[in-house]
Design a protein around this motif. Structure first.
Motif, PDB file in Angstrom:
ATOM      1  N   GLU A   1      76.204  56.561  59.873  1.00  0.00           N
ATOM      2  CA  GLU A   1      75.773  55.208  60.260  1.00  0.00           C
ATOM      3  C   GLU A   1      74.855  55.251  61.474  1.00  0.00           C
ATOM      4  O   GLU A   1      73.838  54.545  61.536  1.00  0.00           O
ATOM      5  CB  GLU A   1      76.984  54.331  60.570  1.00  0.00           C
ATOM      6  N   ILE A   2      75.219  56.062  62.460  1.00  0.00           N
ATOM      7  CA  ILE A   2      74.432  56.170  63.689  1.00  0.00           C
ATOM      8  C   ILE A   2      73.029  56.685  63.378  1.00  0.00           C
ATOM      9  O   ILE A   2      72.028  56.198  63.918  1.00  0.00           O
ATOM     10  CB  ILE A   2      75.141  57.101  64.695  1.00  0.00           C
ATOM     11  N   LYS A   3      72.938  57.673  62.502  1.00  0.00           N
ATOM     12  CA  LYS A   3      71.624  58.198  62.125  1.00  0.00           C
ATOM     13  C   LYS A   3      70.752  57.122  61.504  1.00  0.00           C
ATOM     14  O   LYS A   3      69.538  57.078  61.712  1.00  0.00           O
ATOM     15  CB  LYS A   3      71.767  59.355  61.140  1.00  0.00           C
ATOM     16  N   GLN A   4      71.351  56.253  60.719  1.00  0.00           N
ATOM     17  CA  GLN A   4      70.595  55.206  60.036  1.00  0.00           C
ATOM     18  C   GLN A   4      69.994  54.197  60.997  1.00  0.00           C
ATOM     19  O   GLN A   4      69.047  53.490  60.649  1.00  0.00           O
ATOM     20  CB  GLN A   4      71.488  54.511  59.009  1.00  0.00           C
ATOM     21  N   THR A   5      70.511  54.136  62.226  1.00  0.00           N
ATOM     22  CA  THR A   5      69.938  53.255  63.244  1.00  0.00           C
ATOM     23  C   THR A   5      68.769  53.923  63.972  1.00  0.00           C
ATOM     24  O   THR A   5      68.130  53.288  64.812  1.00  0.00           O
ATOM     25  CB  THR A   5      70.996  52.855  64.283  1.00  0.00           C
TER      26      THR A   5
ATOM     27  N   VAL B   1      64.652  67.924  67.638  1.00  0.00           N
ATOM     28  CA  VAL B   1      65.491  66.995  66.885  1.00  0.00           C
ATOM     29  C   VAL B   1      64.715  65.690  66.774  1.00  0.00           C
ATOM     30  O   VAL B   1      64.313  65.119  67.784  1.00  0.00           O
ATOM     31  CB  VAL B   1      66.854  66.745  67.566  1.00  0.00           C
ATOM     32  N   ARG B   2      64.492  65.248  65.546  1.00  0.00           N
ATOM     33  CA  ARG B   2      63.678  64.057  65.306  1.00  0.00           C
ATOM     34  C   ARG B   2      64.542  62.797  65.265  1.00  0.00           C
ATOM     35  O   ARG B   2      65.756  62.876  65.121  1.00  0.00           O
ATOM     36  CB  ARG B   2      62.920  64.210  63.985  1.00  0.00           C
ATOM     37  N   PRO B   3      63.926  61.622  65.345  1.00  0.00           N
ATOM     38  CA  PRO B   3      64.689  60.372  65.243  1.00  0.00           C
ATOM     39  C   PRO B   3      65.450  60.279  63.924  1.00  0.00           C
ATOM     40  O   PRO B   3      64.918  60.621  62.858  1.00  0.00           O
ATOM     41  CB  PRO B   3      63.602  59.288  65.331  1.00  0.00           C
TER      42      PRO B   3
END
Length: 251
Positions: free
Chosen positions: A184-188, A31-33
């Motif tokens: 939203e969390i992914k965008q951080t 799983v990548r950033p």
């Protein structure tokens, strides 16, 4: 510590409840950033067992798990501090209020008071829990208890979220709020490993998928990759999943 290209790396994982009868067989994925990966499979396929190994609740028979480049044996505190978990069934302290659960979680992860107050206010509004913040968890419905688990995970803001069937018990507004917030969390830059049976929903939110069947990965990758591996281009995830499972069961 140098930057790593994967938040989570699972390599050659075999394990289960008995050394003689492993549930998982050579499971490998990353799983990548800033990525959401859907872990999908039938009941008993090994999804929860995989998550338990990642969380450190079970020890692998073989293989290695790294979170932000760390193994549990190298740096247990750093490893666990990078993880947030939302279980399928809510696990709460009956005599603690919603607010106390959030405060306890924030302190455990070293969240500052200012960040805690901003995040808890945003989360309680998002999940429509403002009026329940001082209610004991024992007085909450199952759906509200599930919201508390989700709020606790997101108030901490770790690098990796392990989320197991989060939609069970949530109302439609709760599901939409959760999905929007995960975006939203992914965008951080945070990452999410999500297990769900609602394939038509997660199809539009996950960048990649890992398909487990009888403890083995039978397909993984983007929706296009899964379609290619199933030999059925252009189909939605749910139909691709059924095709893969039927083919895997015949082997």
């Amino acid at each position: 510590m140098k930057e790593v290209s994967e938040i989570l790396s699972v390599s050659g994982l075999s394990g289960g409840y008995s050394l003689n009868r492993p549930v998982l067989h050579e499971v490998s994925f990353q799983v990548r950033p800033g990525e959401m990966v859907g872990l999908i499979g039938l009941n008993g396929a090994g999804k929860s067992t995989t998550m338990k190994h990642i969380l450190g609740l079970m020890n692998p028979h073989k293989g290695e798990i790294r979170v932000q480049g760390r193994t549990r044996s190298q740096d247990a505190e750093g490893y666990h501090g990078a993880l947030g978990f939302v279980p399928e069934s809510p696990i709460l302290y009956e005599e603690m209020t919603v607010r106390e659960h959030l405060e306890f979680t924030a302190r455990s992860y070293g969240v500052s008071k200012a960040d805690y107050e901003a995040r808890s206010a945003a989360l309680s509004g998002m999940f429509r829990m403002e009026e329940k913040m001082d209610s004991l968890s024992s007085h909450l419905s199952k759906g509200m208890r599930q919201k508390v688990m989700i709020m606790c995970a997101f108030v901490a803001r770790p690098s990796l979220y392990i989320i197991d069937e989060p939609f069970l018990g949530l109302d439609p507004l709760g599901i939409r709020s959760l999905l929007d917030f995960m975006v939203e969390i992914k965008q951080t830059g945070a990452s999410i490993l999500l297990s769900s049976h609602i394939l038509s929903t997660i199809e539009n939110y996950c960048e990649r998928f890992v398909v487990l069947h009888h403890g083995r990965i039978i397909a993984q990758g983007s929706l296009e990759d899964i379609a290619e591996q199933a030999g059925k281009p252009g189909l939605p995830l749910e139909q691709l999943f059924y095709a893969l499972i039927q083919d895997g069961s015949r082997r």
